[in-house]
Design a protein around this motif. Structure first.
Motif, PDB file in Angstrom:
ATOM      1  N   LEU A   5      46.373  40.771  15.994  1.00  0.00           N
ATOM      2  CA  LEU A   5      46.402  40.542  14.546  1.00  0.00           C
ATOM      3  C   LEU A   5      45.226  41.175  13.817  1.00  0.00           C
ATOM      4  O   LEU A   5      45.097  41.025  12.602  1.00  0.00           O
ATOM      5  N   VAL A   6      44.391  41.884  14.534  1.00  0.00           N
ATOM      6  CA  VAL A   6      43.187  42.456  13.912  1.00  0.00           C
ATOM      7  C   VAL A   6      43.540  43.573  12.934  1.00  0.00           C
ATOM      8  O   VAL A   6      43.003  43.645  11.826  1.00  0.00           O
ATOM      9  N   GLU A   7      44.436  44.462  13.347  1.00  0.00           N
ATOM     10  CA  GLU A   7      44.795  45.585  12.488  1.00  0.00           C
ATOM     11  C   GLU A   7      45.731  45.124  11.376  1.00  0.00           C
ATOM     12  O   GLU A   7      46.709  44.420  11.622  1.00  0.00           O
ATOM     13  N   PRO A   8      45.466  45.509  10.125  1.00  0.00           N
ATOM     14  CA  PRO A   8      46.337  45.101   9.010  1.00  0.00           C
ATOM     15  C   PRO A   8      47.737  45.676   9.153  1.00  0.00           C
ATOM     16  O   PRO A   8      47.929  46.781   9.659  1.00  0.00           O
ATOM     17  N   MET A   9      48.717  44.916   8.723  1.00  0.00           N
ATOM     18  CA  MET A   9      50.112  45.345   8.851  1.00  0.00           C
ATOM     19  C   MET A   9      50.511  46.339   7.761  1.00  0.00           C
ATOM     20  O   MET A   9      51.342  47.215   7.982  1.00  0.00           O
ATOM     21  N   ASN A  10      49.960  46.148   6.555  1.00  0.00           N
ATOM     22  CA  ASN A  10      50.265  47.045   5.433  1.00  0.00           C
ATOM     23  C   ASN A  10      51.764  47.147   5.164  1.00  0.00           C
ATOM     24  O   ASN A  10      52.329  48.236   4.983  1.00  0.00           O
ATOM     25  N   LEU A  11      52.414  46.008   5.144  1.00  0.00           N
ATOM     26  CA  LEU A  11      53.851  45.985   4.889  1.00  0.00           C
ATOM     27  C   LEU A  11      54.131  46.074   3.391  1.00  0.00           C
ATOM     28  O   LEU A  11      53.456  45.438   2.574  1.00  0.00           O
ATOM     29  N   SER A  12      55.133  46.840   3.036  1.00  0.00           N
ATOM     30  CA  SER A  12      55.564  46.909   1.640  1.00  0.00           C
ATOM     31  C   SER A  12      56.453  45.708   1.339  1.00  0.00           C
ATOM     32  O   SER A  12      56.857  44.968   2.247  1.00  0.00           O
ATOM     33  N   ASP A  13      56.791  45.547   0.069  1.00  0.00           N
ATOM     34  CA  ASP A  13      57.695  44.456  -0.301  1.00  0.00           C
ATOM     35  C   ASP A  13      59.024  44.604   0.431  1.00  0.00           C
ATOM     36  O   ASP A  13      59.596  43.617   0.914  1.00  0.00           O
ATOM     37  N   ASN A  14      59.528  45.818   0.511  1.00  0.00           N
ATOM     38  CA  ASN A  14      60.802  46.059   1.205  1.00  0.00           C
ATOM     39  C   ASN A  14      60.681  45.775   2.693  1.00  0.00           C
ATOM     40  O   ASN A  14      61.614  45.245   3.312  1.00  0.00           O
ATOM     41  N   ASP A  15      59.538  46.118   3.274  1.00  0.00           N
ATOM     42  CA  ASP A  15      59.311  45.837   4.694  1.00  0.00           C
ATOM     43  C   ASP A  15      59.396  44.341   4.969  1.00  0.00           C
ATOM     44  O   ASP A  15      60.013  43.914   5.954  1.00  0.00           O
ATOM     45  N   ARG A  16      58.768  43.566   4.110  1.00  0.00           N
ATOM     46  CA  ARG A  16      58.767  42.112   4.317  1.00  0.00           C
ATOM     47  C   ARG A  16      60.183  41.546   4.211  1.00  0.00           C
ATOM     48  O   ARG A  16      60.574  40.671   4.978  1.00  0.00           O
TER      49      ARG A  16
END
Length: 339
Positions: free
Chosen positions: A302-313
């Motif tokens: 969980l250390v690295e940020p996921m950087n998910l977009s709204d669509n990804d989520r």
């Protein structure tokens, strides 16, 4: 003892373990889906039978297990919601008392070696003792439960059918409960049908699955969608509960705020989420993980940020909904029965 293994049928391997000395019993078989790991539970110590399963089911739904006969196992573990509760954040018990944690879903327990959010129990047959004796849940003693069961008109006969004796004991009571809960297996969701090539994901579900494998699967491992480990997931401690998780059991500082990684199967219906039920929706959960700040307590996954977009989520949530197994959630075999 004899172990019976039936050849693969529709991708399912069926394992049954029973004692020939109990010839009056009707053995039932535990199904291990193709590609799944070997169960952790030792069936040799508690041979499954239809009589034992039905006794366990009756006990699971019977409030006789509580001090004032008002709280049953199903008070916190409802079938239609993955055998957990959804009407409040924290479990409720006897006399309207409120517990300190959200109840875990009772799904695929045969593959777990540790139970409870903090792993305080490492034997499925012992696990029911925790809610039975907790002053915030059933507030009863096993000895008194046995006495009450023995004094009923029907339980002695049911125990005789299941175990060959009408003398009820605490051990047999726990074994019967285990025979029911160990059979609460969920393995027929859309995800499973896709794995078996019986269905295909939609484009959105496939995108969500790909994202899941990149960001979530290291902790929620297929096919169980858990890891049976205890991890810190970035949640700050609730100042009113002061629950530090696994550390309470191990007394090790490094286990502070670590909680059991729960299964994601049927996650669509097992809200609220997290050990304290603080999140009501899957969208909130995904946003939490997507917005984690670097923290030395976080596991490396969980250390690295996921950087998910709204669509990804949205896509990830769409995939998580494919883990819903309606056959399991509405299987009459697991439902309350008056018989």
């Amino acid at each position: 003892m004899k172990k019976l293994i039936v050849p693969l049928v529709f991708g399912i391997s069926i394992i049954g373990i029973y004692a020939f000395s109990k010839s009056h019993l009707n053995p039932i078989y535990f199904e291990v889906p193709k590609g799944w790991p070997k169960p952790q539970y030792d069936f040799k110590k508690n041979p499954l039978s239809e009589e034992g399963f039905q006794l366990g089911r009756k006990l699971f739904y019977d409030p006789i297990l509580s001090r004032d006969n008002t709280i049953s196992c199903t008070s916190c573990h409802l079938q239609a919601t993955g055998f957990t509760h959804v009407d409040h954040d924290l479990s409720h018990g006897i006399d309207g008392k409120i517990g300190t944690r959200n109840s875990l879903a009772l799904i695929n327990l045969a593959w777990s070696k540790d139970f409870m959010w903090d792993g305080g129990v490492n034997n499925l047959e012992v696990q029911p003792l925790n809610p039975i004796t907790s002053p915030l849940e059933m507030d009863e003693t096993l000895e008194h439960v046995v006495q009450k069961l023995q004094e009923t008109a029907h339980y002695p006969e049911l125990f005789k059918k299941a175990f060959g004796t009408s003398k009820i004991t605490g051990q047999l009571t726990l074994k019967a409960l285990t025979q029911f809960v160990v059979m609460l297996q969920s393995s027929n969701s859309k995800y499973d049908k896709v794995v078996r090539k019986e269905m295909v994901f939609t484009e959105q579900e496939q995108k969500g699955y790909d994202l899941f494998k990149n960001h979530c699967a290291s902790c929620h491992r297929e096919p169980l969608f858990s890891s049976d480990k205890f991890e810190y997931n970035g949640l700050p401690v609730d100042p009113t509960l002061n629950d530090f998780g696994r550390m309470k059991m191990t007394l090790r500082k490094e286990d502070s705020l670590r909680f059991k990684v729960p299964t994601l199967r049927n996650i669509q219906f097992t809200f609220p989420y997290m050990h304290d039920g603080r999140f009501k929706t899957l969208t909130e959960v995904v946003k939490h993980y997507n917005g984690l700040s670097r923290n030395k307590l976080l596991p490396k996954e969980l250390v690295e940020p996921m950087n998910l977009s709204d669509n990804d989520r949205v896509d990830i949530v769409a995939f998580l909904k494919t883990l819903t197994d309606t056959e399991f959630l509405f299987n009459p075999r697991f439902s309350y029965s008056k018989n």
